[in-house]
Design an enzyme around this catalytic site. Sequence first.
Site, PDB file in Angstrom:
ATOM      1  N   SER A 152       0.529  -1.103  -0.345  1.00 18.35           N
ATOM      2  CA  SER A 152      -0.029   0.224  -0.125  1.00 18.35           C
ATOM      3  C   SER A 152       0.803   1.160   0.238  1.00 18.35           C
ATOM      4  O   SER A 152       2.190   1.442   0.614  1.00 18.35           O
ATOM      5  CB  SER A 152      -1.099  -0.097   1.394  1.00 18.35           C
ATOM      6  OG  SER A 152      -1.385   1.128   1.619  1.00 18.35           O
ATOM      7  N   LYS A 178      -0.556  -0.543  -4.136  1.00 13.80           N
ATOM      8  CA  LYS A 178      -2.096  -0.954  -4.330  1.00 13.80           C
ATOM      9  C   LYS A 178      -1.761   0.937  -3.786  1.00 13.80           C
ATOM     10  O   LYS A 178      -1.284   1.643  -2.688  1.00 13.80           O
ATOM     11  CB  LYS A 178      -3.181  -0.682  -2.645  1.00 13.80           C
ATOM     12  CG  LYS A 178      -3.919  -0.131  -2.201  1.00 13.80           C
ATOM     13  CD  LYS A 178      -4.627  -0.991  -0.584  1.00 13.80           C
ATOM     14  CE  LYS A 178      -4.561   0.070   0.393  1.00 13.80           C
ATOM     15  NZ  LYS A 178      -5.572  -0.943   1.277  1.00 13.80           N
ATOM     16  N   LYS A 180      -2.786   4.912  -2.584  1.00 12.01           N
ATOM     17  CA  LYS A 180      -4.597   5.832  -1.777  1.00 12.01           C
ATOM     18  C   LYS A 180      -4.800   7.057  -2.750  1.00 12.01           C
ATOM     19  O   LYS A 180      -4.422   7.747  -3.373  1.00 12.01           O
ATOM     20  CB  LYS A 180      -4.003   6.661  -0.620  1.00 12.01           C
ATOM     21  CG  LYS A 180      -3.685   5.113   0.528  1.00 12.01           C
ATOM     22  CD  LYS A 180      -5.163   4.186   1.720  1.00 12.01           C
ATOM     23  CE  LYS A 180      -4.500   3.732   2.427  1.00 12.01           C
ATOM     24  NZ  LYS A 180      -5.685   3.045   2.887  1.00 12.01           N
ATOM     25  N   ASP A 205      -7.515   2.931  -3.741  1.00  7.63           N
ATOM     26  CA  ASP A 205      -7.766   2.940  -1.998  1.00  7.63           C
ATOM     27  C   ASP A 205      -8.437   4.173  -1.552  1.00  7.63           C
ATOM     28  O   ASP A 205      -7.525   5.286  -1.339  1.00  7.63           O
ATOM     29  CB  ASP A 205      -7.437   2.222  -1.123  1.00  7.63           C
ATOM     30  CG  ASP A 205      -8.341   2.314   0.398  1.00  7.63           C
ATOM     31  OD1 ASP A 205      -9.447   3.052   0.531  1.00  7.63           O
ATOM     32  OD2 ASP A 205      -7.300   1.343   1.474  1.00  7.63           O
ATOM     33  N   GLU A 230     -10.874   0.967  -3.813  1.00 10.45           N
ATOM     34  CA  GLU A 230     -11.022   0.377  -2.151  1.00 10.45           C
ATOM     35  C   GLU A 230     -12.014   1.587  -1.506  1.00 10.45           C
ATOM     36  O   GLU A 230     -11.654   2.448  -1.769  1.00 10.45           O
ATOM     37  CB  GLU A 230     -10.144  -0.079  -1.656  1.00 10.45           C
ATOM     38  CG  GLU A 230     -10.296  -0.809  -0.362  1.00 10.45           C
ATOM     39  CD  GLU A 230      -8.858  -1.076   0.328  1.00 10.45           C
ATOM     40  OE1 GLU A 230      -7.918  -0.909  -0.583  1.00 10.45           O
ATOM     41  OE2 GLU A 230      -9.140  -1.219   1.707  1.00 10.45           O
ATOM     42  N   ASP A 255     -14.191  -1.991   2.244  1.00 13.97           N
ATOM     43  CA  ASP A 255     -13.630  -2.183   3.506  1.00 13.97           C
ATOM     44  C   ASP A 255     -14.287  -1.408   5.090  1.00 13.97           C
ATOM     45  O   ASP A 255     -14.982  -2.283   5.452  1.00 13.97           O
ATOM     46  CB  ASP A 255     -12.130  -0.939   3.046  1.00 13.97           C
ATOM     47  CG  ASP A 255     -11.291  -1.058   4.340  1.00 13.97           C
ATOM     48  OD1 ASP A 255     -11.335  -1.903   5.682  1.00 13.97           O
ATOM     49  OD2 ASP A 255     -10.070  -0.329   4.326  1.00 13.97           O
ATOM     50  N   LYS A 279     -10.495  -6.985   7.109  1.00 11.99           N
ATOM     51  CA  LYS A 279      -9.574  -6.730   8.372  1.00 11.99           C
ATOM     52  C   LYS A 279     -10.107  -6.979   9.943  1.00 11.99           C
ATOM     53  O   LYS A 279     -11.043  -7.145  10.095  1.00 11.99           O
ATOM     54  CB  LYS A 279      -9.594  -5.108   9.048  1.00 11.99           C
ATOM     55  CG  LYS A 279      -8.174  -4.690   7.116  1.00 11.99           C
ATOM     56  CD  LYS A 279      -8.890  -2.641   7.396  1.00 11.99           C
ATOM     57  CE  LYS A 279      -7.599  -2.443   6.394  1.00 11.99           C
ATOM     58  NZ  LYS A 279      -8.022  -1.419   6.187  1.00 11.99           N
ATOM     59  N   GLY A 307      -4.794  -4.113   5.802  1.00 18.82           N
ATOM     60  CA  GLY A 307      -3.781  -4.132   6.652  1.00 18.82           C
ATOM     61  C   GLY A 307      -3.586  -3.109   7.747  1.00 18.82           C
ATOM     62  O   GLY A 307      -4.650  -2.435   7.209  1.00 18.82           O
TER      63      GLY A 307
HETATM   64  O1  OSB Z   1      -7.764   1.577   4.316  1.00 25.09           O
HETATM   65  O2  OSB Z   1      -7.015  -0.284   3.972  1.00 25.09           O
HETATM   66  C1  OSB Z   1      -6.118   0.772   4.777  1.00 25.09           C
HETATM   67  C2  OSB Z   1      -3.697   1.763   7.575  1.00 25.09           C
HETATM   68  C3  OSB Z   1      -4.505   2.352   8.785  1.00 25.09           C
HETATM   69  C4  OSB Z   1      -5.758   2.374   8.357  1.00 25.09           C
HETATM   70  C5  OSB Z   1      -6.777   2.206   6.702  1.00 25.09           C
HETATM   71  C6  OSB Z   1      -5.564   1.107   5.790  1.00 25.09           C
HETATM   72  C7  OSB Z   1      -4.211   0.996   5.669  1.00 25.09           C
HETATM   73  C8  OSB Z   1      -3.562   1.021   4.881  1.00 25.09           C
HETATM   74  C9  OSB Z   1      -2.721  -0.311   5.541  1.00 25.09           C
HETATM   75  O3  OSB Z   1      -3.794   0.486   3.735  1.00 25.09           O
HETATM   76  C10 OSB Z   1      -1.860  -0.836   4.499  1.00 25.09           C
HETATM   77  C11 OSB Z   1      -1.000  -2.279   5.317  1.00 25.09           C
HETATM   78  O4  OSB Z   1      -1.019  -2.225   6.902  1.00 25.09           O
HETATM   79  O5  OSB Z   1       0.185  -2.589   4.831  1.00 25.09           O
HETATM   80 MG    MG Z   2      -8.733   0.893   3.282  1.00 26.57          MG
END
Ligand code: OSB
Ligand code: MG
Length: 389
Positions: A152, A178, A180, A205, A230, A255, A279, A307
């Site tokens: 990510s 991925k 953001k 995401d 996402e 998510d 998660k 994660g």
């Molecule tokens: O939306 O997936 C998410 C981390 C903190 C809060 C939300 C998210 C995330 C990540 C981290 O995308 C992904 C990882 O732990 O590798």
């Molecule tokens: Mg997410």
Amino acid sequence: MQPVERNLNPITIEAIRIHKVVMPLVEPLRTSFGIEAIRPVLLVEVRAGALVGWGECTAAAEPGYCYETVGTAHHILTKFLIPALLGQTITRPEDTTRLMAEVRGHPLTKAALDSAIWDLLAQANGVALADLLWGHYVLDAPRRDRVTVGVSIGIQPTIDETLAIISKRLGQGYRRIKLKIKPGWDVELAAEVRRTFPDIMLMLDANSAYTLADAAHLAKLDAFNLLMLEQPLAHDDIYEHSKLQAQIATPICLDESILSANDVRLALEIGACRIINLKPPRVGGLTEAAAIHQVCYEHGVPLWIGGMLETGVGRAQNLAVGSLPGVTLPSDLSATNRYYDPDLTEPRFELNPDSTIDVPAVAGTGVTVQPERLAAFAAEWDALFSGIM
Ligand code: OSB
Ligand code: MG
């Protein structure tokens, strides 16, 4: 399909201790709701006879991803959940759910205890956590011994910097990227990344940064052959995602909106998404995670493990869930060196050349908390976070 009734060696909870640690991230992660550079983490250490189980609370300092914070988690643990569990005998994972049922919500907090007790049950029965999870329902496929993973990448100052980080991650062996996104950092970014990397497995995401009024704008992402988009809409919405999914070709993955197996059934029934991000902390732990896996497995719905920047404690548990056969897409489970150096636990998780991480096969989670590191990371708490709770 109901969980299998098994005769497990039970455990009796004799003591629960909370550890407060400060974990500096190797690289901060910027999302549409903020930036995380240092994670305050609560760990629970649950004792049953000679055994010790560990759980991680992934609540952050601020209520950004979720309403829970480190402060609310500490309050709910000390005043309600720990008293409800002390002295209790657990014969199956659902016992923990029942004992914590008088507290509504607070899934990230409950997950810490739920998963520590799964860890204890695995140890008490001499099996790997992944095998205990696999045997919890009847599955006609074996579990995997390696989990396919991706990485990510947070919001960067420029597109060029994003392209450089993608190159670095591909070079390290990650085969799914991925990114953001947020309004103003989306279509142009995806177009440029696709121009540069025409064939990579790419997904975005949004962490709830858009509204249904953005549907036509989000439909422009259909041009970029994305694996999924996402959580584009509100964290507490499922219905409007069904309206959006009808207007875009890119598969939506939920998510934040998915808190239970029932939420998954509803989302699938109304067409709110085509993919589920699981998660374990967000759904209250491994028992509900196994139930969600079962729904997806029975419906053939693509699933992957998300994660929350977990330390090795939470990551080992996510990896165990990721080994289940219904997890069909790459998970957000990167190698240890991408998160913490050093981590709280040993051994480290390394990335294999085929973009996988090995699932430990020893009894329990396969990782052990290193006491001297726990003490060193705990020492930072008072200076940095004494004011947050
Ligand atoms: O939306 O997936 C998410 C981390 C903190 C809060 C939300 C998210 C995330 C990540 C981290 O995308 C992904 C990882 O732990 O590798
Ligand atoms: Mg997410």
